[in-house]
Motif scaffolding. Structure first.
Motif, short mmCIF file in Angstrom:
data_model
loop_
_atom_site.label_atom_id
_atom_site.label_comp_id
_atom_site.label_asym_id
_atom_site.label_seq_id
_atom_site.Cartn_x
_atom_site.Cartn_y
_atom_site.Cartn_z
N GLU A 1 -13.17 -12.70 19.70
CA GLU A 1 -12.91 -11.40 19.10
C GLU A 1 -13.29 -10.28 20.08
O GLU A 1 -12.59 -9.27 20.19
N ALA A 2 -14.39 -10.46 20.79
CA ALA A 2 -14.80 -9.47 21.78
C ALA A 2 -13.75 -9.33 22.87
O ALA A 2 -13.40 -8.22 23.28
N GLN A 3 -13.23 -10.46 23.32
CA GLN A 3 -12.21 -10.42 24.38
C GLN A 3 -10.93 -9.74 23.88
O GLN A 3 -10.29 -8.98 24.62
N LYS A 4 -10.58 -9.99 22.63
CA LYS A 4 -9.39 -9.34 22.05
C LYS A 4 -9.54 -7.82 22.08
O LYS A 4 -8.61 -7.09 22.44
N TRP A 5 -10.73 -7.33 21.69
CA TRP A 5 -10.95 -5.89 21.68
C TRP A 5 -10.95 -5.32 23.09
O TRP A 5 -10.34 -4.26 23.35
N ASN A 6 -11.58 -5.99 24.02
CA ASN A 6 -11.58 -5.50 25.39
C ASN A 6 -10.18 -5.52 26.00
O ASN A 6 -9.82 -4.61 26.76
N ASP A 7 -9.39 -6.52 25.65
CA ASP A 7 -8.00 -6.58 26.15
C ASP A 7 -7.18 -5.41 25.59
O ASP A 7 -6.41 -4.77 26.31
N LYS A 8 -7.33 -5.15 24.29
CA LYS A 8 -6.58 -4.05 23.66
C LYS A 8 -6.98 -2.70 24.27
O LYS A 8 -6.12 -1.85 24.54
N ILE A 9 -8.28 -2.52 24.46
CA ILE A 9 -8.76 -1.26 25.04
C ILE A 9 -8.28 -1.10 26.48
O ILE A 9 -7.85 -0.02 26.89
N HIS A 10 -8.32 -2.19 27.24
CA HIS A 10 -7.88 -2.13 28.64
C HIS A 10 -6.40 -1.80 28.73
O HIS A 10 -5.97 -0.99 29.56
#
Length: 268
Positions: free
Chosen positions: A128-137
């Motif tokens: 879930e953390a990676q999903k959020w960082n990917d979306k933000i990036h």
């Protein structure tokens, strides 16, 4: 038993993945909820207004500068999440007597990514953390492309009056001003300098003056008062959450900034 290092260099040890969270930072409360950790959040501050229903489903333990330690103790938390800027050192030291305290320090978008990564590891929700960082990036890259032909303008961002205080250097607001191609006229005056409004033209003569919705709710009469001392500057009311809340809020902020840029372009 697992040990992690928080964003100010403290070693924090947990016997197991924390299941009872007290969050004393509004933007981080929102992030934890967005990361699927709502059921683990047991305590929040009165300023944790997102998600809206938390004020009736979570225990309010005080504000960001002053809390009720007995209420926090009764919640039996496994972790208390604080922030270097939002919470005081005295609070953190007292809270450590209750439970492990995690201190974040978010000044840049890179710091924001690190905070989300840390929460993913601590709470066993790395995906879930990676999903959020990917979306933000992805949104960040898109916004950088959107801004490529936008000129740099001088700006002042006010957060308080009586006395007037502005966002200066080494804070998240300034990082987002820079991302929006604004040169902060107070970025050499400290983090949140008190300023003499009558000297605003001498100290930088901004093209844009931003009046934030928080922590001080600026109104039309304040814009008029400041306008007496500016020359050509546009005065713009802005949503303080979009400029000062890190975590998942930044994803919404990129769209907000696009609208703001279009508004400024129409006014030029």
């Amino acid at each position: 038993m697992k040990t992690f290092i928080d964003q100010i260099g403290n070693l924090v040890t947990f016997e197991h993945s924390p299941k009872r969270i007290v969050s004393l930072v509004p933007s981080q409360t929102e992030l934890l909820s967005d990361m699927g950790l709502e059921e683990k959040i047991v305590g929040i501050t009165k300023f944790c207004v997102h998600p809206y229903h938390f004020k009736s489903t979570k225990k309010i333990v005080g504000g960001t500068k002053k809390v009720n330690y007995d209420k926090i103790r009764e919640l039996n938390p496994d972790i208390i999440i604080t922030n270097k800027e939002e919470n005081t050192l005295e609070m953190v030291e007292e809270l450590r007597k209750i439970a492990p305290v995690w201190v974040t320090n978010v000044i840049t978008l890179e710091d924001n990514q690190k905070m989300i990564d840390d929460f993913g590891r601590i709470f066993n929700c790395r995906t879930e953390a990676q999903k959020w960082n990917d979306k933000i990036h992805f949104a960040f890259k898109d916004f950088v492309d959107f801004m490529k032909d936008v000129p740099v303008r001088k700006a002042a961002y006010f957060i308080w009056r009586d006395p007037y205080m502005a966002a200066g250097q080494d804070n998240f607001i300034n990082a987002l001003l820079q991302l929006n191609h604004f040169k902060n006229i107070y970025d050499d005056k400290g983090r949140y300098p008190e300023v003499e409004i009558r000297r605003i033209r001498l100290e930088g003569d901004p093209d844009v003056v931003f009046l934030s919705s928080e922590p001080y709710p600026f109104k039309d009469e304040h814009a008029f008062a400041i306008g007496r001392f500016t020359h050509h500057a546009k005065t713009v009311f802005v949503d303080g959450e979009m400029f000062s809340w890190y975590g998942s809020r930044i994803l919404k902020a990129f769209d907000y900034f696009k609208v703001l840029q279009e508004k400024l372009k129409d006014q030029s």
